[in-house]
Design a protein around this motif. Sequence first.
Motif, PDB file in Angstrom:
ATOM      1  N   LEU A 149      35.144  44.395  42.740  1.00 41.76           N
ATOM      2  CA  LEU A 149      35.523  45.762  43.742  1.00 41.76           C
ATOM      3  C   LEU A 149      36.637  45.549  44.279  1.00 41.76           C
ATOM      4  CD1 LEU A 149      34.155  48.573  44.154  1.00 41.76           C
ATOM      5  CD2 LEU A 149      32.794  47.380  46.095  1.00 41.76           C
ATOM      6  N   THR A 150      36.948  44.521  45.164  1.00 41.93           N
ATOM      7  CA  THR A 150      38.212  44.143  46.030  1.00 41.93           C
ATOM      8  C   THR A 150      39.149  44.133  45.242  1.00 41.93           C
ATOM      9  OG1 THR A 150      37.635  41.750  46.082  1.00 41.93           O
ATOM     10  CG2 THR A 150      36.813  43.262  47.911  1.00 41.93           C
ATOM     11  N   THR A 151      39.318  44.120  43.793  1.00 40.82           N
ATOM     12  CA  THR A 151      40.381  43.686  43.114  1.00 40.82           C
ATOM     13  C   THR A 151      40.716  45.388  42.595  1.00 40.82           C
ATOM     14  OG1 THR A 151      39.958  41.711  42.032  1.00 40.82           O
ATOM     15  CG2 THR A 151      41.142  42.982  40.783  1.00 40.82           C
TER      16      THR A 151
ATOM     17  N   ALA B 156      26.222  51.613  46.541  1.00 37.80           N
ATOM     18  CA  ALA B 156      25.793  51.538  45.337  1.00 37.80           C
ATOM     19  C   ALA B 156      25.348  50.441  44.661  1.00 37.80           C
ATOM     20  CB  ALA B 156      27.140  52.355  44.508  1.00 37.80           C
ATOM     21  N   LEU B 157      26.000  49.188  45.140  1.00 37.17           N
ATOM     22  CA  LEU B 157      25.502  48.048  44.489  1.00 37.17           C
ATOM     23  C   LEU B 157      24.262  47.674  44.962  1.00 37.17           C
ATOM     24  CD1 LEU B 157      28.935  45.749  45.290  1.00 37.17           C
ATOM     25  CD2 LEU B 157      28.307  46.734  43.193  1.00 37.17           C
ATOM     26  N   TYR B 158      23.794  47.961  46.089  1.00 41.38           N
ATOM     27  CA  TYR B 158      22.435  47.717  46.543  1.00 41.38           C
ATOM     28  C   TYR B 158      21.699  49.051  46.899  1.00 41.38           C
ATOM     29  CZ  TYR B 158      25.227  43.451  47.379  1.00 41.38           C
ATOM     30  OH  TYR B 158      26.083  42.411  47.145  1.00 41.38           O
TER      31      TYR B 158
ATOM     32  N   LEU C 103      33.724  54.921  42.753  1.00 36.72           N
ATOM     33  CA  LEU C 103      34.405  53.880  42.957  1.00 36.72           C
ATOM     34  C   LEU C 103      33.961  52.815  42.173  1.00 36.72           C
ATOM     35  CD1 LEU C 103      36.030  54.541  46.318  1.00 36.72           C
ATOM     36  CD2 LEU C 103      37.415  54.129  44.096  1.00 36.72           C
ATOM     37  N   VAL C 104      32.481  52.454  42.625  1.00 33.34           N
ATOM     38  CA  VAL C 104      31.764  51.118  41.981  1.00 33.34           C
ATOM     39  C   VAL C 104      31.687  51.295  40.538  1.00 33.34           C
ATOM     40  CG1 VAL C 104      29.727  49.849  41.837  1.00 33.34           C
ATOM     41  CG2 VAL C 104      30.621  50.803  44.062  1.00 33.34           C
TER      42      VAL C 104
ATOM     43  N   CYS D 213      33.534  49.381  35.096  1.00 31.59           N
ATOM     44  CA  CYS D 213      33.959  49.719  33.600  1.00 31.59           C
ATOM     45  C   CYS D 213      35.278  49.124  33.202  1.00 31.59           C
ATOM     46  CB  CYS D 213      34.420  51.407  33.638  1.00 31.59           C
ATOM     47  SG  CYS D 213      33.085  52.340  33.470  1.00 31.59           S
ATOM     48  N   GLY D 214      36.224  48.600  34.501  1.00 40.73           N
ATOM     49  CA  GLY D 214      37.358  47.937  34.176  1.00 40.73           C
ATOM     50  C   GLY D 214      37.124  46.452  34.183  1.00 40.73           C
TER      51      GLY D 214
END
Length: 363
Positions: free
Chosen positions: A23-25, A62-64, A355-356, A361-362
Amino acid sequence: MTRPPARLPDSPRISDLVTLGVLTTTVPAALIDAVLVATQRQSQRHRQLPAPLVVYYVMALALYAQASYGEVLRCLLEGVRWLRLGGLDALGATKSAITRARIRLGVTPVRELFQRVAHPIADPGTPGAWYRGRRLVSVDGTTIDLPDTPELEAQFGRPAASRGASSFPKLRLVGLIETGTHAMFAVAVGRYDTSEVRLTPRVLQHLQPNMLCLADRAFVGFELWRLAAATGADLLWRVRINHKLPCRQRLSDGSYLSRLYASPKQRRHDEGGQVVRVIDYRLEGIADAEPLYRLVTTLLDPAVAPATELAALYHERWECEGTFAEFKVSLPGQRLMLRSRRADLAEQELYGFLLVHLALCGS
């Protein structure tokens, strides 16, 4: 009996740290700082929950998705410590403090972040992402459930039901999706009672000349076709079989040239139409197949794009359904309902999910 709040493991899981790293990338801290300055949402003084941390918190929702607000913050701070991003003063922030910080942030910076980082991500070797050098993309729409509050109902609307109204308000989302990667790189958000057709022009502007855009029969109309074709992208859209498209020239592969018109009057007078190629085909031996399928395309030369290839290619449009299933079920862990009870925070949370999903996806 009140259920205990969901709680994640006390120690960080490697999978969480890796996901936060991805995510931070995709959304680096330097980009967040730039967007906060551009939208005038940077923190003006030292705060327990500084604006950059709140941006990551919105994405962590979204992650949690099944954890409480406090648990989301705790898990985020574990990752922040590992990634050395600062913001550890936020430990112990209350739910009301988190909500106030999200209100200060608003939806604009998160929406702007998505617009800056969202783009097609397939490389030349990505399976299912290309057709004869053209990047395959699809346009489609879906709806998202919202908490049952008067504010959200007033802002986004509520579907009708056979007896009164449905259980929850909903918002409508139209996305432009790269079929090979499921990356949703442009979206339009509106009220539930706003049709997909009305929202679609806002995503069509993101088409590019090297793309081939697929769409279902609900989207075909003269104005949308004109807007999409004007971007330079090629189009392959399904139309209803009763759509009047008289044959003007039969081509070698059985397809034919015709014209789309803005109105019956223009069709009668042959004014201002757009040339299209029509492909009719059947799916023999397929249970529940419709009697006839009809496609229209801007690819007019059968030597460049044979009708049999385009008929087979059109069904890649169903990758949109897989994308929405990932976004609405796989990512949150169950059917998605945004948790925010304010209209601005619900939209903010939605862009956090987008965004997440894009980052994953990438990855």
